[in-house]
Design a protein around this motif. Structure first.
Motif, PDB file in Angstrom:
ATOM      1  N   LYS A  64       0.815  -1.222   0.000  1.00 44.23           N
ATOM      2  CA  LYS A  64       0.000   0.000   0.000  1.00 44.23           C
ATOM      3  C   LYS A  64       0.848   1.272   0.000  1.00 44.23           C
ATOM      4  O   LYS A  64       0.333   2.355  -0.239  1.00 44.23           O
ATOM      5  N   ILE A  65       2.142   1.128   0.339  1.00 45.05           N
ATOM      6  CA  ILE A  65       3.056   2.277   0.335  1.00 45.05           C
ATOM      7  C   ILE A  65       4.080   2.031  -0.764  1.00 45.05           C
ATOM      8  O   ILE A  65       4.991   1.224  -0.609  1.00 45.05           O
ATOM      9  N   SER A  66       3.945   2.718  -1.882  1.00 43.32           N
ATOM     10  CA  SER A  66       4.676   2.372  -3.103  1.00 43.32           C
ATOM     11  C   SER A  66       6.185   2.480  -2.958  1.00 43.32           C
ATOM     12  O   SER A  66       6.922   1.638  -3.487  1.00 43.32           O
ATOM     13  N   PHE A  67       6.683   3.465  -2.215  1.00 46.69           N
ATOM     14  CA  PHE A  67       8.134   3.631  -2.159  1.00 46.69           C
ATOM     15  C   PHE A  67       8.807   2.484  -1.394  1.00 46.69           C
ATOM     16  O   PHE A  67       9.991   2.203  -1.594  1.00 46.69           O
ATOM     17  N   LEU A  68       8.049   1.793  -0.519  1.00 48.58           N
ATOM     18  CA  LEU A  68       8.621   0.667   0.216  1.00 48.58           C
ATOM     19  C   LEU A  68       8.940  -0.495  -0.711  1.00 48.58           C
ATOM     20  O   LEU A  68       9.924  -1.225  -0.499  1.00 48.58           O
ATOM     21  N   THR A  69       8.131  -0.691  -1.740  1.00 48.91           N
ATOM     22  CA  THR A  69       8.403  -1.786  -2.678  1.00 48.91           C
ATOM     23  C   THR A  69       9.678  -1.526  -3.465  1.00 48.91           C
ATOM     24  O   THR A  69      10.299  -2.468  -3.975  1.00 48.91           O
ATOM     25  N   ASN A  70      10.090  -0.258  -3.586  1.00 48.90           N
ATOM     26  CA  ASN A  70      11.377   0.036  -4.225  1.00 48.90           C
ATOM     27  C   ASN A  70      12.551  -0.407  -3.371  1.00 48.90           C
ATOM     28  O   ASN A  70      13.645  -0.672  -3.882  1.00 48.90           O
ATOM     29  N   ILE A  71      12.318  -0.514  -2.059  1.00 50.06           N
ATOM     30  CA  ILE A  71      13.384  -0.914  -1.138  1.00 50.06           C
ATOM     31  C   ILE A  71      13.420  -2.423  -0.951  1.00 50.06           C
ATOM     32  O   ILE A  71      14.492  -3.041  -1.034  1.00 50.06           O
ATOM     33  N   VAL A  72      12.263  -3.026  -0.705  1.00 47.76           N
ATOM     34  CA  VAL A  72      12.217  -4.452  -0.360  1.00 47.76           C
ATOM     35  C   VAL A  72      11.650  -5.328  -1.470  1.00 47.76           C
ATOM     36  O   VAL A  72      11.580  -6.554  -1.327  1.00 47.76           O
ATOM     37  N   GLY A  73      11.218  -4.733  -2.568  1.00 46.81           N
ATOM     38  CA  GLY A  73      10.648  -5.502  -3.658  1.00 46.81           C
ATOM     39  C   GLY A  73       9.172  -5.767  -3.436  1.00 46.81           C
ATOM     40  O   GLY A  73       8.542  -5.218  -2.541  1.00 46.81           O
ATOM     41  N   SER A  74       8.633  -6.630  -4.266  1.00 48.15           N
ATOM     42  CA  SER A  74       7.208  -6.969  -4.174  1.00 48.15           C
ATOM     43  C   SER A  74       7.061  -8.480  -4.159  1.00 48.15           C
ATOM     44  O   SER A  74       8.027  -9.219  -4.277  1.00 48.15           O
ATOM     45  N   GLY A  75       5.828  -8.927  -4.013  1.00 47.35           N
ATOM     46  CA  GLY A  75       5.571 -10.358  -3.955  1.00 47.35           C
ATOM     47  C   GLY A  75       5.584 -10.867  -2.529  1.00 47.35           C
ATOM     48  O   GLY A  75       5.856 -10.128  -1.567  1.00 47.35           O
ATOM     49  N   LYS A  76       5.300 -12.135  -2.370  1.00 46.53           N
ATOM     50  CA  LYS A  76       5.237 -12.745  -1.047  1.00 46.53           C
ATOM     51  C   LYS A  76       6.604 -12.674  -0.365  1.00 46.53           C
ATOM     52  O   LYS A  76       7.622 -12.983  -0.965  1.00 46.53           O
TER      53      LYS A  76
END
Length: 423
Positions: free
Chosen positions: A378-390
Motif C-alpha cells: 500500500k506504500i509504493s516507495f517501500l516496494t522500491n526498497i524491499v521488492g514486491s511479492g510474497k
C-alpha cells in the motif's frame, strides 16, 4: 583436578552434549518444516518456539534452586530421558498418521519444562569441572560446538526431510540420545560437591536470593536487560528467517539450508578467533559494538536482498562476531557471581533475559501475518526498497528491527552501571 584432567572431562561432556543437541536441533528443524508445510503460517512456527520457551522461563527459578541442591549428572540424565520419550511419542504419532500441529505444541511445552531443569544443571556442572582461568577458552569451545551444530543441522534436516521424511529424523534423534546418555553415565565425572545457599534454605527463599543479588548489582542487572533487548530483536529475526527465504525463493529448501548453515560457519570462524585472540580488557564496549554492527549490517542486507547470495553474506556478517559477545558475557557472569550462588542467580538471569524471546516470536509472527505482509504494497516507495511479492513485508521487518536494534545499543552505551563492570 589438574588442568589436563579438567579439560578432558569437559571435552567428554561437551562431546555427548554436541551429539545430543545436534539430534534435537535436526528434529526441531524438521518439525518447523513439517508445520510450515501443513499450515503456511509464520505465527504457527512462532508458537512452536513459544510453547517451548514459556515453561522454561517460568520454571527457571525453581529449576535453578533444585540444580544447586541435587546431583547435576542425574538431572541431566533424567532430562535427556524425558526428551527422548516424547520424541518417541512423535514418532508413533507419525507412523499412525495421527500427528497434528496441536500435539506438537503440547509436546514442545513439556520439553520446555525439561529444558528448565537441564540448562542450569549443565551450566553449573561446567563451573564445577573447569577452573576460572579456563572460562574464556571453554566458552570459545562451546561456541565452536554450537556453531558446528548450526552448520550441519539445517542441511541435514532439510536433506533428510526431503528424501526420507520426518520419521528418519526422529530415529536419528533417538540414536543421539543413547550416545549422549551413555557418555554421561560412564565417562563424565562431575564433582559430587553440592553448592547451595544453605542446607536449610527452602527453594522459595533461594529464588528470592537470586533476584535480590541481581537487583542489588546494577551492573549485572543492566547487562541482563541489554541481553533481554538483544533476545527480543533476535527472536523477531529468527521466527521470520525461514518463512521469508521460502516465500522469496519459491520454497527452495536447499537454499534455505545453505543460508542457515552459513550462520554456523560464521560461528565456527568466530569461535576459533575467540580461542586464539588475546582477551580484551574492556569487555562491555566489545559486547555493545558487536551488536551495533550485527543489527545494522545483517538486518539491512536481509531486508534489501532479493536472492540467497545476499542473504548468505548478511547472516555471515551478522553472526561471525557473536561468539565474542557470548564469551565476554559469560566471562563477566562467571567471574562476578560466586560459584555457590550461580544456580539461583543464573536462573534468575535466564528468566529476565529470556522472557523477551516468546514475546519477540509472538510479535514477529503477528507483525508478519497481520501487519507487514498484507500492507507493504500500500506504500509504493517501500516496494522500491524491499521488492514486491510474497515475503516483501517480512523483508521490511528486518530493516525496521535493524534500526531499532542499533538505536537500542546506542542507549545502552550511555549506561554507567554497565560500563563499570569492566572496573
Amino acid at each position: 583436578m589438574n588442568i589436563k584432567t579438567q579439560l578432558k572431562n569437559f571435552y567428554l561432556l561437551q562431546c555427548g552434549q554436541f551429539v545430543s543437541q545436534l539430534g534435537s536441533k535436526i528434529t526441531s528443524y524438521g518439525l518447523i518444516l513439517w508445520t510450515y508445510d501443513n499450515s503456511g503460517s509464520v505465527l504457527s512456527i512462532a508458537l512452536l518456539t513459544i510453547c517451548t520457551l514459556i515453561p522454561s522461563i517460568l520454571l527457571s527459578f525453581l529449576a535453578g534452586s533444585i540444580s544447586d541442591k541435587w546431583d547435576k549428572k542425574n538431572i541431566m540424565i533424567i532430562s535427556d530421558s524425558i526428551a527422548a520419550f516424547f520424541s518417541l511419542i512423535v514418532l508413533i504419532l507419525l507412523i499412525t498418521n495421527s500427528l497434528k500441529i496441536e500435539y506438537i505444541y503440547i509436546i514442545n511445552f513439556i520439553l520446555g519444562v525439561v529444558d528448565a531443569f537441564q540448562n542450569p544443571a549443565s551450566e553449573v556442572a561446567i563451573s564445577l569441572i573447569i577452573s576460572k582461568e579456563n572460562y574464556i577458552r571453554v566458552s570459545g569451545i562451546r561456541s565452536l560446538s554450537n556453531s558446528c551444530i548450526t552448520i550441519f543441522y539445517p542441511i541435514l534436516s532439510t536433506t533428510i526431510y526431503a528424501f526420507a521424511g520426518l520419521k528418519l529424523i526422529i530415529f536419528i534423534d533417538l540414536a543421539t540420545f543413547i550416545f549422549a546418555v551413555l557418555t554421561l553415565i560412564f565417562l563424565v565425572k562431575i564433582p559430587k560437591r553440592i553448592y547451595n545457599t544453605g542446607d536449610n534454605t527452602n527453594i522459595l527463599h533461594q529464588c528470592k536470593i537470586g533476584i535480590k543479588y541481581i537487583v542489588n548489582d546494577k551492573g549485572i542487572l543492566s547487562l541482563i536487560l541489554f541481553m533481554a533487548f538483544v533476545n527480543l530483536i533476535a527472536s523477531i529475526y529468527n521466527c521470520n528467517l525461514q518463512p521469508m527465504i521460502l516465500s522469496r525463493n519459491g520454497n527452495n529448501k536447499f537454499q534455505l539450508g545453505i543460508v542457515t548453515a552459513t550462520i554456523g560457519i560464521a560461528g565456527v570462524i568466530g569461535s576459533i578467533l575467540v580461542t586464539i585472540k588475546k582477551e580484551s580488557k574492556k569487555k562491555i564496549p566489545v559486547i555493545l559494538n558487536i551488536m551495533m554492527f550485527s543489527f545494522s549490517i545483517c538486518n539491512t542486507l536481509l531486508g534489501i536482498g532479493r536472492n540467497y547470495y545476499i542473504w548468505t553474506i548478511a547472516v555471515f556478517l551478522g553472526n561471525v562476531l557473536v561468539p565474542f559477545l557470548t564469551a565476554n558475557v559469560e566471562f563477566i557472569m562467571r567471574n562476578k557471581v560466586p560459584l555457590e550462588m550461580q544456580g539461583v542467580v543464573f536462573s534468575a538471569r535466564n528468566t529476565l533475559q529470556y522472557i523477551s524471546i516468546p514475546i519477540g516470536y509472538l510479535l514477529g509472527g503477528v507483525l508478519a501475518d497481520k501487519v507487514f505482509e498484507p500492507n507493504v504494497y500500500k506504500i509504493s516507495f517501500l516496494t522500491n526498497i524491499v521488492g514486491s511479492g510474497k515475503g516483501a513485508g517480512i523483508a521490511l521487518i528486518y530493516i525496521v528491527i535493524g534500526i531499532i536494534g542499533f538505536l537500542g545499543c546506542c542507549i545502552f552505551k550511555l549506561n554507567n552501571d554497565m560500563r563499570n563492570l569492566d572496573n
